[in-house]
Motif scaffolding. Structure first.
Motif, mmCIF file in Angstrom:
data_model
loop_
_atom_site.group_PDB
_atom_site.id
_atom_site.type_symbol
_atom_site.label_atom_id
_atom_site.label_comp_id
_atom_site.label_asym_id
_atom_site.label_seq_id
_atom_site.Cartn_x
_atom_site.Cartn_y
_atom_site.Cartn_z
ATOM 1 N N GLN A 177 21.822 -0.447 -7.681
ATOM 2 C CA GLN A 177 21.865 -0.163 -9.123
ATOM 3 C C GLN A 177 20.445 -0.275 -9.645
ATOM 4 N N ARG A 178 20.072 0.667 -10.493
ATOM 5 C CA ARG A 178 18.691 0.729 -10.960
ATOM 6 C C ARG A 178 18.384 -0.249 -12.069
ATOM 7 N N ARG A 179 17.101 -0.483 -12.276
ATOM 8 C CA ARG A 179 16.673 -1.235 -13.456
ATOM 9 C C ARG A 179 17.202 -0.518 -14.695
ATOM 10 N N GLY A 180 17.357 -1.255 -15.767
ATOM 11 C CA GLY A 180 17.938 -0.668 -16.980
ATOM 12 C C GLY A 180 19.329 -1.245 -17.212
ATOM 13 N N PHE A 181 19.880 -1.901 -16.161
ATOM 14 C CA PHE A 181 21.164 -2.607 -16.280
ATOM 15 C C PHE A 181 20.869 -4.094 -16.043
ATOM 16 N N VAL A 182 21.682 -4.960 -16.616
ATOM 17 C CA VAL A 182 21.258 -6.352 -16.712
ATOM 18 C C VAL A 182 21.019 -7.026 -15.359
ATOM 19 N N VAL A 183 21.927 -6.838 -14.401
ATOM 20 C CA VAL A 183 21.754 -7.578 -13.137
ATOM 21 C C VAL A 183 20.503 -7.115 -12.380
ATOM 22 N N PRO A 184 20.302 -5.804 -12.162
ATOM 23 C CA PRO A 184 19.036 -5.413 -11.524
ATOM 24 C C PRO A 184 17.802 -5.743 -12.366
ATOM 25 N N ASP A 185 17.924 -5.703 -13.687
ATOM 26 C CA ASP A 185 16.774 -6.087 -14.528
ATOM 27 C C ASP A 185 16.351 -7.533 -14.223
ATOM 28 N N PHE A 186 17.334 -8.418 -14.150
ATOM 29 C CA PHE A 186 17.006 -9.831 -13.878
ATOM 30 C C PHE A 186 16.585 -10.009 -12.409
ATOM 31 N N ALA A 187 17.362 -9.455 -11.492
ATOM 32 C CA ALA A 187 17.098 -9.681 -10.057
ATOM 33 C C ALA A 187 15.751 -9.091 -9.635
ATOM 34 N N GLU A 208 24.009 -13.795 -25.145
ATOM 35 C CA GLU A 208 25.304 -14.259 -25.653
ATOM 36 C C GLU A 208 26.444 -13.311 -25.340
ATOM 37 N N ALA A 209 26.109 -12.053 -25.044
ATOM 38 C CA ALA A 209 27.170 -11.081 -24.751
ATOM 39 C C ALA A 209 27.958 -11.543 -23.530
ATOM 40 N N ARG A 210 29.236 -11.159 -23.511
ATOM 41 C CA ARG A 210 30.089 -11.491 -22.365
ATOM 42 C C ARG A 210 30.701 -10.203 -21.828
ATOM 43 N N ARG A 211 30.693 -10.086 -20.516
ATOM 44 C CA ARG A 211 31.156 -8.854 -19.884
ATOM 45 C C ARG A 211 32.040 -9.164 -18.665
ATOM 46 N N GLN A 247 24.235 -15.155 -20.150
ATOM 47 C CA GLN A 247 23.533 -16.419 -19.868
ATOM 48 C C GLN A 247 23.950 -16.968 -18.496
ATOM 49 N N ARG A 248 25.251 -16.934 -18.220
ATOM 50 C CA ARG A 248 25.727 -17.474 -16.932
ATOM 51 C C ARG A 248 25.219 -16.629 -15.759
ATOM 52 N N ILE A 249 25.145 -15.322 -15.975
ATOM 53 C CA ILE A 249 24.603 -14.452 -14.922
ATOM 54 C C ILE A 249 23.138 -14.804 -14.669
ATOM 55 N N LEU A 250 22.403 -15.003 -15.761
ATOM 56 C CA LEU A 250 20.992 -15.377 -15.629
ATOM 57 C C LEU A 250 20.876 -16.719 -14.891
ATOM 58 N N ASP A 251 21.673 -17.708 -15.321
ATOM 59 C CA ASP A 251 21.584 -19.033 -14.701
ATOM 60 C C ASP A 251 21.921 -18.967 -13.207
ATOM 61 N N THR A 252 22.918 -18.156 -12.854
ATOM 62 C CA THR A 252 23.296 -18.049 -11.437
ATOM 63 C C THR A 252 22.155 -17.442 -10.632
ATOM 64 N N LEU A 253 21.538 -16.379 -11.167
ATOM 65 C CA LEU A 253 20.430 -15.747 -10.444
ATOM 66 C C LEU A 253 19.228 -16.692 -10.361
ATOM 67 N N LEU A 254 18.954 -17.410 -11.463
ATOM 68 C CA LEU A 254 17.819 -18.349 -11.444
ATOM 69 C C LEU A 254 18.090 -19.484 -10.445
ATOM 70 N N GLU A 299 28.852 -13.769 -5.022
ATOM 71 C CA GLU A 299 28.414 -13.090 -3.789
ATOM 72 C C GLU A 299 27.675 -11.793 -4.126
ATOM 73 N N THR A 300 28.197 -11.067 -5.108
ATOM 74 C CA THR A 300 27.556 -9.807 -5.507
ATOM 75 C C THR A 300 26.157 -10.076 -6.046
ATOM 76 N N LEU A 301 26.030 -11.112 -6.891
ATOM 77 C CA LEU A 301 24.717 -11.409 -7.473
ATOM 78 C C LEU A 301 23.716 -11.760 -6.373
ATOM 79 N N ALA A 302 24.159 -12.520 -5.377
ATOM 80 C CA ALA A 302 23.258 -12.881 -4.269
ATOM 81 C C ALA A 302 22.839 -11.628 -3.498
ATOM 82 N N ARG A 303 23.763 -10.715 -3.315
ATOM 83 C CA ARG A 303 23.440 -9.468 -2.594
ATOM 84 C C ARG A 303 22.439 -8.619 -3.382
#
Ligand code: GDD
Length: 322
Positions: A177-187, A208-211, A247-254, A299-303
């Protein structure tokens, strides 16, 4: 099954191609000129370059005579859709009508359309996860384009009984997934920081958004099950029914990062309007096809992070589209 995937070199398209090929389907797809297929080389997947709207591609579809067309080509970014709203509306909504015109000449294969959970707009928390019967009230040009696409789909069903499978996937992520979406932007930022290419500071938008996130492979599995067994002309949510804050996605990746990183809000990453909470009820999908999501988000975030570590180590940017 003989299938055609539009947007085959895109993020979800490439994963769907691998999923269908692994299931024994004959797979062909259309990619924009210059896109490099990211598939495992051993899989037999035919890729044709072209613009969906051009005669050359129509000729290929007529010759290939697919039984199913997965229509994944389109503009997928909510964030960019304010700047690029005319193209977003044209490609996403008109694209389906043009594809159906080709399908009509190619034996009327089933077309699976990819809409979005974004079509629901703002829904109170007590009414989440959202069911398909909820009225659609888009609050951004991307969501509007997906609602127009759905309107076009219903029109095709009503006017000529065209066999369409209508989907509303919620957020999904994974490698490619390309930059421009939250998970690749952070990762991608974390991978660059780890490699010493940036100072240890990550830029973020609205935390604060939840998805409702799924692994892209679970979404690919849902598309295939729906193409085979879904009721035509009825929308299907594709979602987990759970939500995570950004926020939780960010914390998990960090938490997975190998260095300590500071966080700063980048006002440019905030949107004119952002749906605060979005989660989908996928009971219809589960009931009709037996689908169950398999991959935990951790698991997805780690990948995804590992994927970006590889991209950064190779010194390059992703070739594959969104
Ligand atoms: N992109 C991005 N980048 N979003 C950020 C960032 C950032 O740095 N920081 C916070 N966010 C917030 C956004 O404001 C939004 O609330 C949330 O993270 C998710 O943003 P995206 O990953 O861009 O996805 P989306 O929810 O807007 O849309 C995705 O899901 C839809 C289905 O629910 C896309 O995949 C769409 O194509 C899909 O239809």
């Amino acid at each position: 099954v003989k299938v055609l995937i539009t947007g085959i070199c895109g993020f979800a398209g490439s994963h769907l191609a691998e999923h269908c090929a692994a299931a024994g389907d004959q797979v062909a797809g259309i990619a924009l000129p210059g896109e490099i297929p990211p598939f495992t080389p051993s899989l037999a997947i035919t890729v044709v370059e072209g613009d969906l709207m051009r005669e050359a591609t129509a000729g290929f579809i007529r010759d290939w005579r697919p039984e199913v067309i997965y229509h994944l080509a389109g503009l997928a970014s909510v964030g960019r859709s304010w700047q690029d709203y005319e193209r977003t509306l044209t490609v996403n909504a008109l694209g389906l009508l043009r594809l159906a015109a080709v399908g009509r000449e190619a034996g009327r294969p089933v077309i699976l359309t990819v809409g979005s959970g974004e079509v629901y707009g703002r829904v109170p928390e007590e009414e989440q996860p959202v069911g398909e019967n909820r009225p659609c009230r888009p609050i951004n040009p991307y969501a509007l384009s997906k609602l127009w696409q759905e309107d076009a789909a219903h029109y095709l069903v009503r006017s000529e009984g065209y066999p369409l499978v209508i989907t509303r996937p919620f957020n999904h992520t994974g490698p490619r997934q390309r930059r421009g979406f939250v998970v690749p932007d952070f990762a991608s930022q974390i991978a660059e920081i780890e490699a010493g290419r940036r100072e240890p500071l990550i830029w973020v938008g609205n935390l604060e958004a939840r998805r409702d996130f799924l692994d892209v492979r679970d979404v690919a599995a849902a598309y295939r099950l729906l193409a085979l067994d879904g009721t035509r002309g009825v929308p299907y949510n594709i979602a987990s029914g759970h939500w995570w804050s950004i926020q939780r996605i960010l914390d998990t990746l960090l938490g997975l990062a190998r260095v300590t990183i500071r966080v700063e809000v980048d006002r440019a990453r905030r949107r004119p309007a952002d749906v605060p909470l979005l989660s989908g009820d996928a009971s219809r999908l589960r009931f009709d096809t037996g689908w169950e999501p398999r991959v935990p988000l951790e698991e997805t975030l780690a990948r995804v992070l590992d994927h970006w570590r590889g991209v950064v180590a190779a010194g390059g940017e992703e070739q594959c589209g969104a």
